[in-house]
Write an enzyme that holds these catalytic residues in place. Sequence first.
Site, short mmCIF file in Angstrom:
data_model
loop_
_atom_site.label_atom_id
_atom_site.label_comp_id
_atom_site.label_asym_id
_atom_site.label_seq_id
_atom_site.Cartn_x
_atom_site.Cartn_y
_atom_site.Cartn_z
N SER A 171 -24.21 32.17 -16.88
CA SER A 171 -25.59 32.53 -17.24
C SER A 171 -26.50 32.99 -15.99
O SER A 171 -26.12 32.80 -14.82
CB SER A 171 -26.39 31.12 -17.89
OG SER A 171 -26.55 30.16 -16.88
N LYS A 172 -27.74 33.21 -16.22
CA LYS A 172 -28.60 33.92 -15.20
C LYS A 172 -28.89 32.70 -14.08
O LYS A 172 -28.63 33.01 -12.89
CB LYS A 172 -30.04 33.79 -15.80
CG LYS A 172 -30.02 35.36 -16.44
CD LYS A 172 -31.50 36.26 -15.83
CE LYS A 172 -31.38 37.58 -16.37
NZ LYS A 172 -31.64 37.59 -17.71
N ARG A 173 -28.91 31.34 -14.63
CA ARG A 173 -29.01 30.59 -13.73
C ARG A 173 -27.70 30.31 -12.66
O ARG A 173 -27.90 29.94 -11.53
CB ARG A 173 -29.23 28.95 -14.45
CG ARG A 173 -29.33 27.77 -13.70
CD ARG A 173 -29.40 26.52 -14.87
NE ARG A 173 -28.40 26.50 -15.57
CZ ARG A 173 -27.23 25.78 -15.47
NH1 ARG A 173 -27.15 25.10 -14.57
NH2 ARG A 173 -26.27 25.95 -16.56
#
Length: 467
Positions: free
Chosen positions: A242-244
Amino acid sequence: MASPAPVVTRFAPSPTGFLHIGGARTALFNWLYARAKGGRFLLRIEDTDRARSTPEATEAILEGLTWLGLDWEGEPISQASRAARHAEVAEQMVASGHAYRCYATKEEIDAFREAEKAAGRAPLFRSPWRDGGTPPEGAAHVVRLKAPQSGETVVEDQVQGKVTWKNETLDDLILLRSDGTPTYMLAVVVDDHDMGITHVIRGDDHLTNAARQTLIYQGAGWDLPVFAHIPLIHGPDGAKLSKRHGALGVEAYRDMGYLPEAMRNYLARLGWSHGDDEFFTTEQAVEWFDLGGIGKSPARFDFKKLENLSGQHIRALDDDGMIAALRQFAASQHMPEFTAEQESQMRACGASLRERAKTLPELLGMAHFILSARPFAPDEKASNQLDSVSRGMLKRLTTRLQHASWSKPELESVIKDFAEGEGLKLGKVAQPLRAALTGRTVSPSVFDVMEVIGKAETLARLEDTTG
Ligand code: GLU
């Protein structure tokens, strides 16, 4: 015996956003494989989804690839521009009996599927038009592949091994829609064939597509490319990236100050290995790369590892490489150009600047004492080093330095003597001195700093601090 066909690979992004890290890795593997085998690496923009494809996204992808140093041969091919050729192939398949026109309406298809479901079977549509019939006057039609309904379709994947589908689970997929436009599945096969692609290396989210595409290749009477489906990248916790976790566009990594060669090294290691080698150059990767080195389980994205490799690549730079990388980074961040004096000062202490920096901003931080003009405000940590006691001590040191000759050994001995005279450890003098000369608590050694900026500037900075 004929020699094997030269390798041709491609990267085929859909231009709906940035070049993200997974796409960049796919591009890198294709680029490396082509380089490793003395082949060619091509680029195709899969822009058939007109609503979601944008020229800005294409631009961002080309920029991302360029920054990463992944050069492709020739002009990028627009998939959308080849629609007439896709339709032509579909018509040839109709003529050869490997595809057919299907006049079923949406209502008929839905009803068929419902009935299959009710009977406990998979809701695959079986078109009554597969075996011909007289079309209703003026009715719209699609073109469907006449797929085998028994037997198996096998993909001999270079990463996944042999993967088998029962043909009864695959339906007669649509090749041309009722408006005559090609489907994605047809377009990919025709383009890969026409571009002479020998190896399709891509994410394993496309594995099922490989089965369906195999049927199209067979229907068209074409040779299959070699398939290699790479496991997708996961986050450090094993969950989907994910972006995180770092699923950002490559320009985000450029802006964080990673060197392209460090990114290539890190991305190559995300799913591919060569023995225990972690740090390597692109030349080594090209020499070593092969499909056999791609792992079967998903690689985990790990910022710490990327940082570590990045630091090693920064240390591996020579002075010219360092200046070039800093110039490029500064330009990308809209920072002012370096002056000739700043560049020669950075060269004068290049190795000590590079020693501890893991990214280009950290490298610039090390060079802060060169890049900022006095009087400059010390940062918070440096201010803490400059209380009134320290400033008094620096004032006495200034007097001593006024009479010193300016060479590193001489400065070392002056400062050591001074510290002894003050009853202080060397560090207790060096830390406030660094704070005064650089405005920071991290920099090359104070002796390097003094030598690089010279006597007059050193004394002026000390006077700025001690008043
Ligand atoms: N355009 C597809 C994607 O971006 C790739 C298709 C392919 O590699 O065959 O996922």
